[in-house]
Structure formats: C-alpha cells, structure tokens
Write a protein that holds these residues in place. Sequence first.
Motif, short mmCIF file in Angstrom:
data_model
loop_
_atom_site.label_atom_id
_atom_site.label_comp_id
_atom_site.label_asym_id
_atom_site.label_seq_id
_atom_site.Cartn_x
_atom_site.Cartn_y
_atom_site.Cartn_z
N ARG A 208 -8.88 24.84 -35.38
CA ARG A 208 -7.43 24.92 -35.24
C ARG A 208 -6.84 23.68 -34.58
O ARG A 208 -5.72 23.28 -34.88
CB ARG A 208 -7.06 26.19 -34.47
CG ARG A 208 -7.40 27.43 -35.31
CD ARG A 208 -6.88 28.69 -34.72
NE ARG A 208 -5.44 28.67 -34.53
CZ ARG A 208 -4.78 29.56 -33.78
NH1 ARG A 208 -5.45 30.50 -33.16
NH2 ARG A 208 -3.48 29.48 -33.64
N LEU A 209 -7.61 23.04 -33.73
CA LEU A 209 -7.17 21.75 -33.16
C LEU A 209 -6.99 20.73 -34.27
O LEU A 209 -6.05 19.94 -34.27
CB LEU A 209 -8.22 21.22 -32.18
CG LEU A 209 -8.14 21.64 -30.72
CD1 LEU A 209 -9.35 21.12 -29.99
CD2 LEU A 209 -6.86 21.16 -30.06
N GLU A 210 -7.94 20.74 -35.22
CA GLU A 210 -7.88 19.78 -36.33
C GLU A 210 -6.62 19.99 -37.15
O GLU A 210 -6.01 19.03 -37.61
CB GLU A 210 -9.14 19.88 -37.18
CG GLU A 210 -10.14 18.79 -36.80
CD GLU A 210 -11.57 19.13 -37.19
OE1 GLU A 210 -11.75 19.68 -38.28
OE2 GLU A 210 -12.47 18.83 -36.39
N GLN A 211 -6.21 21.25 -37.31
CA GLN A 211 -4.98 21.55 -38.05
C GLN A 211 -3.76 20.94 -37.37
O GLN A 211 -2.74 20.68 -38.02
CB GLN A 211 -4.78 23.07 -38.16
CG GLN A 211 -5.73 23.72 -39.15
CD GLN A 211 -5.71 25.24 -39.06
OE1 GLN A 211 -4.81 25.82 -38.45
NE2 GLN A 211 -6.68 25.88 -39.67
N GLN A 212 -3.83 20.73 -36.06
CA GLN A 212 -2.70 20.11 -35.37
C GLN A 212 -2.97 18.63 -35.07
O GLN A 212 -2.30 18.01 -34.25
CB GLN A 212 -2.31 20.89 -34.10
CG GLN A 212 -3.35 20.95 -33.01
CD GLN A 212 -2.91 21.85 -31.84
OE1 GLN A 212 -2.29 22.88 -32.01
NE2 GLN A 212 -3.23 21.44 -30.62
N GLY A 213 -3.96 18.06 -35.75
CA GLY A 213 -4.18 16.61 -35.70
C GLY A 213 -4.94 16.10 -34.51
O GLY A 213 -4.89 14.91 -34.18
N GLN A 214 -5.69 16.99 -33.83
CA GLN A 214 -6.48 16.56 -32.69
C GLN A 214 -7.96 16.85 -32.94
O GLN A 214 -8.30 17.73 -33.71
CB GLN A 214 -6.00 17.30 -31.42
CG GLN A 214 -4.62 16.84 -30.99
CD GLN A 214 -4.13 17.61 -29.77
OE1 GLN A 214 -3.89 18.81 -29.84
NE2 GLN A 214 -3.97 16.92 -28.65
N ARG A 215 -8.80 16.07 -32.29
CA ARG A 215 -10.23 16.24 -32.50
C ARG A 215 -10.83 17.05 -31.36
O ARG A 215 -10.74 16.66 -30.19
CB ARG A 215 -10.90 14.87 -32.57
CG ARG A 215 -12.34 14.96 -33.05
CD ARG A 215 -12.95 13.58 -33.28
NE ARG A 215 -14.36 13.65 -32.95
CZ ARG A 215 -15.05 12.75 -32.29
NH1 ARG A 215 -14.46 11.64 -31.89
NH2 ARG A 215 -16.32 12.91 -32.05
N GLY A 216 -11.41 18.17 -31.69
CA GLY A 216 -12.08 18.99 -30.69
C GLY A 216 -13.54 18.61 -30.59
O GLY A 216 -14.20 18.39 -31.60
N ILE A 217 -14.01 18.52 -29.37
CA ILE A 217 -15.40 18.12 -29.15
C ILE A 217 -16.07 19.16 -28.27
O ILE A 217 -16.03 19.08 -27.05
CB ILE A 217 -15.46 16.71 -28.52
CG1 ILE A 217 -14.72 15.72 -29.43
CG2 ILE A 217 -16.90 16.26 -28.30
CD1 ILE A 217 -14.37 14.43 -28.79
N PRO A 218 -16.68 20.18 -28.90
CA PRO A 218 -17.32 21.24 -28.11
C PRO A 218 -18.70 20.79 -27.63
O PRO A 218 -19.72 21.11 -28.24
CB PRO A 218 -17.41 22.41 -29.10
CG PRO A 218 -17.45 21.79 -30.44
CD PRO A 218 -16.79 20.44 -30.36
#
Length: 227
Positions: A208-218
């Motif tokens: 969902r972060l990617e859908q808002q243009g941000q990269r999530g790094i778990p």
Amino acid sequence: MKITFHGHACFVVEDAHHAVIIDPFITGNPLTDIGPDSVRVDAVLLTHGHGDHVGDAEAIARANDATIIAPFELAMHFGAKGLKVHPMHLGGSHAFDFGTVKLTIAFHGSGIEVDGRMEYAGNPCGYLLTMGGKTFYHTGDTALFGDLKLIGDRHHIDAVAIPIGDNFTMGPEDALLAAQFVGAQKVIPMHYDTFGLIAQDAQAFVARLEQQGQRGIPLKSGESLEL
Ligand code: NI
Ligand code: MN
C-alpha cells in the motif's frame, strides 16, 4: 549512513567513524539477532522509559562508556546511576561528534519501571538523526499526529521508521498517512510482530505504501539499509 534493524524499535545507525543505538531492547526481545555484549556504540538514544525501549541501555552504556541521550527526566534517571548522560527535550537539537540529534514530539506515554513501580520519565520523543549528510527519522512510539507533516516539511528526511503494530501505537492505516505526511522516500515499519498483540502484515503495508509512491522496507532483524 547505515541503518541496521535489530527487532522491535531497535536500530544501530552508523557511518565510517561512529555508531549509535536507538531503543536497545535486546534482552527479552524475541525478534533480535544480537546480544547486548556485541554492541559497540558511542551513544545510546532513548525515545521513552518503557521497558521495550530502554532495554539494555544501562549495560550497553557502561560497557561502551557511551553517553545516554534522552528526554531530561529519563536522562536524570540514568545520571543518578552514575552513567554519562546528555539530557535534551522536545524541539531541541544538538551537534554531537557522531552527528546531529533533534527531538520530535511523540504522542505516547513514558515512565520507567523502578522496583516494580512506574516512575515519571518525562515526555516520550522521536529522533531526527543526521549523520554524514543523511537524515533518519525514528518516530518513537506514537499515534498519528498532524505535525508529522510539519516535521516532514521542515526537514529533508531520507528514511523514516514508523510503528505499525497498533494497540500501543498507530496501526498500519494511520501509519500510511504518517508516511505520507513525513514524505520520506524510504519507510521502515517497526514495532510489530514482537508479541502476538502487535502482529501485522508488513508485506501488505509495503504494497500500500507503493500505491502512494513510497518505498517500504520491512527490514528483518539484522538487515541494513544504506543511505
Ligand atoms: Ni512505549
Ligand atoms: Mn513500545
């Protein structure tokens, strides 16, 4: 800047010359990959007095002759034990040898357990940590709040760590908006899965972060992000 996650809200941040640890909850942390004796740091940064953040702060500070940096009241707790402390407070910044630290507000509690009783430990905080020209924002334990936008507007933040565990902090829905407010390209979820009560689907959060243009790094415990 190299940011290494050690489970829950614990991160080691380092450059070629210095290293600091934030919220060194290691003993009793089921997700951590390290032991407290292996930590080599110049400073220990604490967001608040709760046990899942203070953790091994005292032992690590003693073993490394490291300074504990914390909100004033929490710093005084450790100062009284003979440790080196550098008290700060919300909105204040200071240039240390390792980099610059600024304390941000966090909506949470603080208090530290002493002999089975909870003692006052001031306000909780987050940290804007700048080393080697890069800035990492560790929000601490917090609810969603609108001034995350102000903090994001006023600082160029390269990476942010945001709690997603819910119950004690914001959950994933609010964390998505928090990430948008801060505006960092790279978003590290934290404070989840350590205990059953804060189990979360980090991959769903990242999608969902990617859908808002941000990269999530778990990051898994022991994994690093290089900025
Ligand atoms: Ni807490
Ligand atoms: Mn916590």
